[in-house]
Design a protein around this motif. Structure first.
Motif, PDB file in Angstrom:
ATOM      1  N   ARG A 206       0.835  -1.196   0.000  1.00  0.00           N
ATOM      2  CA  ARG A 206       0.000   0.000   0.000  1.00  0.00           C
ATOM      3  C   ARG A 206       0.874   1.253   0.000  1.00  0.00           C
ATOM      4  N   VAL A 207       0.395   2.258  -0.702  1.00  0.00           N
ATOM      5  CA  VAL A 207       1.087   3.550  -0.730  1.00  0.00           C
ATOM      6  C   VAL A 207       0.080   4.646  -0.419  1.00  0.00           C
ATOM      7  N   THR A 208       0.582   5.728   0.126  1.00  0.00           N
ATOM      8  CA  THR A 208      -0.253   6.901   0.371  1.00  0.00           C
ATOM      9  C   THR A 208       0.305   8.069  -0.415  1.00  0.00           C
ATOM     10  N   LYS A 209      -0.525   8.646  -1.268  1.00  0.00           N
ATOM     11  CA  LYS A 209      -0.135   9.816  -2.036  1.00  0.00           C
ATOM     12  C   LYS A 209      -1.324  10.749  -2.115  1.00  0.00           C
ATOM     13  N   ASN A 210      -1.071  12.037  -1.918  1.00  0.00           N
ATOM     14  CA  ASN A 210      -2.149  13.029  -1.870  1.00  0.00           C
ATOM     15  C   ASN A 210      -3.196  12.654  -0.823  1.00  0.00           C
ATOM     16  N   GLU A 211      -2.706  12.096   0.285  1.00  0.00           N
ATOM     17  CA  GLU A 211      -3.521  11.747   1.442  1.00  0.00           C
ATOM     18  C   GLU A 211      -4.504  10.603   1.177  1.00  0.00           C
ATOM     19  N   VAL A 212      -4.297   9.878   0.095  1.00  0.00           N
ATOM     20  CA  VAL A 212      -5.171   8.750  -0.230  1.00  0.00           C
ATOM     21  C   VAL A 212      -4.330   7.477  -0.255  1.00  0.00           C
ATOM     22  N   MET A 213      -4.723   6.488   0.564  1.00  0.00           N
ATOM     23  CA  MET A 213      -4.019   5.207   0.586  1.00  0.00           C
ATOM     24  C   MET A 213      -4.636   4.261  -0.431  1.00  0.00           C
ATOM     25  N   GLN A 214      -3.768   3.615  -1.223  1.00  0.00           N
ATOM     26  CA  GLN A 214      -4.239   2.648  -2.208  1.00  0.00           C
ATOM     27  C   GLN A 214      -3.359   1.398  -2.178  1.00  0.00           C
ATOM     28  N   SER A 215      -3.982   0.280  -2.512  1.00  0.00           N
ATOM     29  CA  SER A 215      -3.318  -1.020  -2.464  1.00  0.00           C
ATOM     30  C   SER A 215      -3.006  -1.515  -3.865  1.00  0.00           C
ATOM     31  N   SER A 216      -1.761  -1.953  -4.078  1.00  0.00           N
ATOM     32  CA  SER A 216      -1.394  -2.528  -5.370  1.00  0.00           C
ATOM     33  C   SER A 216      -2.236  -3.773  -5.657  1.00  0.00           C
ATOM     34  N   TYR A 217      -2.538  -4.530  -4.631  1.00  0.00           N
ATOM     35  CA  TYR A 217      -3.322  -5.762  -4.772  1.00  0.00           C
ATOM     36  C   TYR A 217      -4.720  -5.434  -5.289  1.00  0.00           C
ATOM     37  N   SER A 218      -5.317  -4.416  -4.701  1.00  0.00           N
ATOM     38  CA  SER A 218      -6.668  -4.029  -5.107  1.00  0.00           C
ATOM     39  C   SER A 218      -6.681  -3.429  -6.507  1.00  0.00           C
ATOM     40  N   ILE A 219      -5.713  -2.578  -6.796  1.00  0.00           N
ATOM     41  CA  ILE A 219      -5.647  -1.946  -8.113  1.00  0.00           C
ATOM     42  C   ILE A 219      -5.503  -3.009  -9.193  1.00  0.00           C
ATOM     43  N   ASN A 220      -4.620  -3.982  -8.964  1.00  0.00           N
ATOM     44  CA  ASN A 220      -4.370  -5.019  -9.960  1.00  0.00           C
ATOM     45  C   ASN A 220      -5.624  -5.831 -10.261  1.00  0.00           C
ATOM     46  N   ASN A 221      -6.438  -6.096  -9.256  1.00  0.00           N
ATOM     47  CA  ASN A 221      -7.576  -6.998  -9.445  1.00  0.00           C
ATOM     48  C   ASN A 221      -8.904  -6.306  -9.734  1.00  0.00           C
ATOM     49  N   ASN A 222      -8.937  -4.988  -9.594  1.00  0.00           N
ATOM     50  CA  ASN A 222     -10.242  -4.322  -9.709  1.00  0.00           C
ATOM     51  C   ASN A 222     -10.298  -3.197 -10.736  1.00  0.00           C
ATOM     52  N   ARG A 223      -9.212  -3.031 -11.498  1.00  0.00           N
ATOM     53  CA  ARG A 223      -9.244  -1.950 -12.482  1.00  0.00           C
ATOM     54  C   ARG A 223     -10.405  -2.151 -13.464  1.00  0.00           C
ATOM     55  N   GLY A 224     -11.014  -1.040 -13.843  1.00  0.00           N
ATOM     56  CA  GLY A 224     -12.087  -1.074 -14.824  1.00  0.00           C
ATOM     57  C   GLY A 224     -13.468  -1.400 -14.289  1.00  0.00           C
ATOM     58  N   LYS A 225     -13.576  -1.778 -13.013  1.00  0.00           N
ATOM     59  CA  LYS A 225     -14.875  -2.119 -12.434  1.00  0.00           C
ATOM     60  C   LYS A 225     -15.559  -0.878 -11.863  1.00  0.00           C
ATOM     61  N   LYS A 226     -16.814  -1.031 -11.505  1.00  0.00           N
ATOM     62  CA  LYS A 226     -17.551   0.010 -10.789  1.00  0.00           C
ATOM     63  C   LYS A 226     -17.761  -0.454  -9.355  1.00  0.00           C
ATOM     64  N   SER A 227     -17.535   0.445  -8.424  1.00  0.00           N
ATOM     65  CA  SER A 227     -17.659   0.084  -7.011  1.00  0.00           C
ATOM     66  C   SER A 227     -18.908   0.689  -6.405  1.00  0.00           C
ATOM     67  N   VAL A 228     -19.713  -0.169  -5.767  1.00  0.00           N
ATOM     68  CA  VAL A 228     -20.824   0.310  -4.953  1.00  0.00           C
ATOM     69  C   VAL A 228     -20.655  -0.258  -3.558  1.00  0.00           C
ATOM     70  N   CYS A 229     -21.002   0.534  -2.571  1.00  0.00           N
ATOM     71  CA  CYS A 229     -20.847   0.118  -1.171  1.00  0.00           C
ATOM     72  C   CYS A 229     -22.216   0.211  -0.512  1.00  0.00           C
ATOM     73  N   ILE A 230     -22.836  -0.942  -0.285  1.00  0.00           N
ATOM     74  CA  ILE A 230     -24.226  -1.016   0.150  1.00  0.00           C
ATOM     75  C   ILE A 230     -24.328  -1.845   1.418  1.00  0.00           C
ATOM     76  N   ASN A 231     -25.098  -1.381   2.363  1.00  0.00           N
ATOM     77  CA  ASN A 231     -25.338  -2.124   3.600  1.00  0.00           C
ATOM     78  C   ASN A 231     -26.374  -3.208   3.309  1.00  0.00           C
ATOM     79  N   ILE A 232     -25.868  -4.400   2.908  1.00  0.00           N
ATOM     80  CA  ILE A 232     -26.779  -5.449   2.448  1.00  0.00           C
ATOM     81  C   ILE A 232     -27.405  -6.223   3.597  1.00  0.00           C
TER      82      ILE A 232
END
Length: 444
Positions: free
Chosen positions: A55-81
């Motif tokens: 994980r790296v933090t740049k411009n105060e935003v932390m991002q994971s290489s693992y997540s970027i590699n596996n989720n590029r191009g998708k749409k994210s929704v966060c719902i209390n299911i």
């Protein structure tokens, strides 16, 4: 969108309830092929891979290489299911989807009332695909598992000498591509018949069926009542020669020759290191030298010859001139930054990832001439597409979406608002609407 030409799955919508690797990697393959993949993430926390290294933090935003590699191009929704209202949103999304993909342990989706039987009551013709370590039936099905557990269960670890896990999550990755293949087959069946179906992918199954030599050797020998114990595989193949990784002064080289066609040429390259091989009946033909009893003779000669060369580059040059299949072993950094084959095949592309900037990402290995597969966008931020998915796909009004935020049904991370703040223009987008909802909720 980065790849503008539509892919073959341009009219397919996938509802993605996946985490870590096997499921996300399958969903990424479908994304690369043009599907509209909507990733439903754990409420407030997001999918687990967002917390994985590096994980790296740049411009105060932390991002994971693992997540970027596996989720590029998708749409994210966060719902209390876990709420009735959240379940209704999910049901609305199911009705608009062609495929539902999940890779939780058996029983999790049932507890969420989102197992196959429950989902087909919402959309009868859904293609529903589950990936798990052991599948949804059998005596191991209740066991939780990760990739290394599947490697242990399927014989992979036992077949390596010394016993070791594979350097990549082969169980996850292999299962993901079996899942992708099964989903595509189910979509063809749906197009022909209108029927959906349930797909159950087991990581253990997928790894077990990959044993190319050792298990088939045991099976055929057992069939003639002469069972042999499958040999273990190390840097040199236990039954093929030459076929292995051979150590030199400054690295390693892979060499393989499984025909008689270039055998004399190889002996000529070996020179004095191969003199004894010319008259040894144990290596006279490929069928004789490619046995567990004799292959070590060739391996030993090659190992000595490679080590005698000034470098593995020199060994590679001499072997290539003679037409012997070989390649100096490449390292990860060299592949990412320099390898000409990787560049020529478009397997390392630069993509703008918000807050990080230009970043190299894998290209797609699926090369289609008319409906290309490829990167279709950066990796989304948690809840980034709440508004656009609910408005564009479900036709929810801005007021309905804002109310879902107020009722703790929708969530997005702060980076979503920062994306909007970085934009020179501020149209009514997911970021604007969700930010407004956050303000309204805070004022209650």
């Amino acid at each position: 969108m980065i790849e503008t030409k539509p892919g073959p799955l341009k009219n397919v919508t996938v509802l993605d309830f996946t985490w870590v690797l096997a499921g996300p990697h399958a969903a990424k393959a479908l994304t690369d092929l043009g599907a509209n993949v909507i990733k439903v993430e754990m409420y407030k926390n997001g999918a687990a891979e967002r917390s994985f290294p590096y994980r790296v933090t740049k411009n105060e935003v932390m991002q994971s290489s693992y997540s970027i590699n596996n989720n590029r191009g998708k749409k994210s929704v966060c719902i209390n299911i876990k709420t009735p209202r959240g379940q209704k949103v999910i049901h609305d999304l199911i009705r608009k989807s062609d495929v539902l993909l999940e890779n939780f342990a058996p029983g999790v989706m049932e507890r969420l009332k989102l197992d196959y039987e429950s989902v087909r009551k919402v959309k009868e013709d859904i293609v529903y695909c589950s990936i798990s370590c052991f599948g949804h039936w059998g005596p191991y099905s209740h066991k939780p598992g990760y990739d290394i557990i599947a490697q242990a269960a399927s014989g992979w670890i036992d077949q390596m000498d010394p016993s070791s896990q594979a350097p990549v999550s082969i169980g996850d990755m292999n299962a993901s591509m079996h899942a992708t293949t099964a989903i595509l087959a189910a979509l063809i069946h749906h197009k022909e018949t209108g029927e959906g179906q349930n797909i159950d992918i087991s990581m253990m199954d997928c790894l077990f069926c990959l044993h190319e030599n050792t298990l088939p050797w045991y099976l055929i020998s057992s069939a003639v009542n002469e069972p042999i114990q499958p040999p273990r595989v190390g840097k040199h193949h236990p039954g093929y020669a030459p076929y292995g990784v051979y150590k030199g002064k400054n690295g390693n080289i892979a060499i393989a020759l499984l025909t008689d066609l270039r055998w004399q040429a190889l002996l000529n390259v070996l020179g004095s290191y191969g003199t004894h091989l010319r008259t040894d009946p144990r290596v006279a033909t490929v069928s004789i030298r490619c046995t567990t009893e004799n292959c070590h003779i060739v391996h030993d000669a090659l190992e000595k010859w490679v080590m005698a060369q000034d470098s593995v580059e020199k060994a590679e040059s001499l072997l290539e001139e003679a037409g012997i299949p070989c390649l100096r072993v490449r390292g990860i950094v060299e592949l990412a930054d320099e390898d000409p084959q990787v560049k020529a095949r478009g397997m390392m592309l630069t993509v703008p990832q918000p807050f990080i900037g230009p970043m190299k990402m894998y290209g797609s290995p699926m090369k289609l001439s008319h409906t290309p597969s490829g990167i279709r966008g950066y990796a989304p931020f948690l809840g980034e597409h709440n508004y656009s998915v609910l408005q564009d796909l479900l036709e929810y009004s801005p007021e309905e979406i804002n109310k879902l935020y107020q009722e703790d049904i929708l969530h997005h991370e702060r980076a979503v608002e920062q994306l909007e703040e970085k934009s020179a223009h501020k149209p009514h987008t997911a970021q604007t609407a969700s930010s407004q909802a956050t303000v309204e909720k805070a004022s209650l």
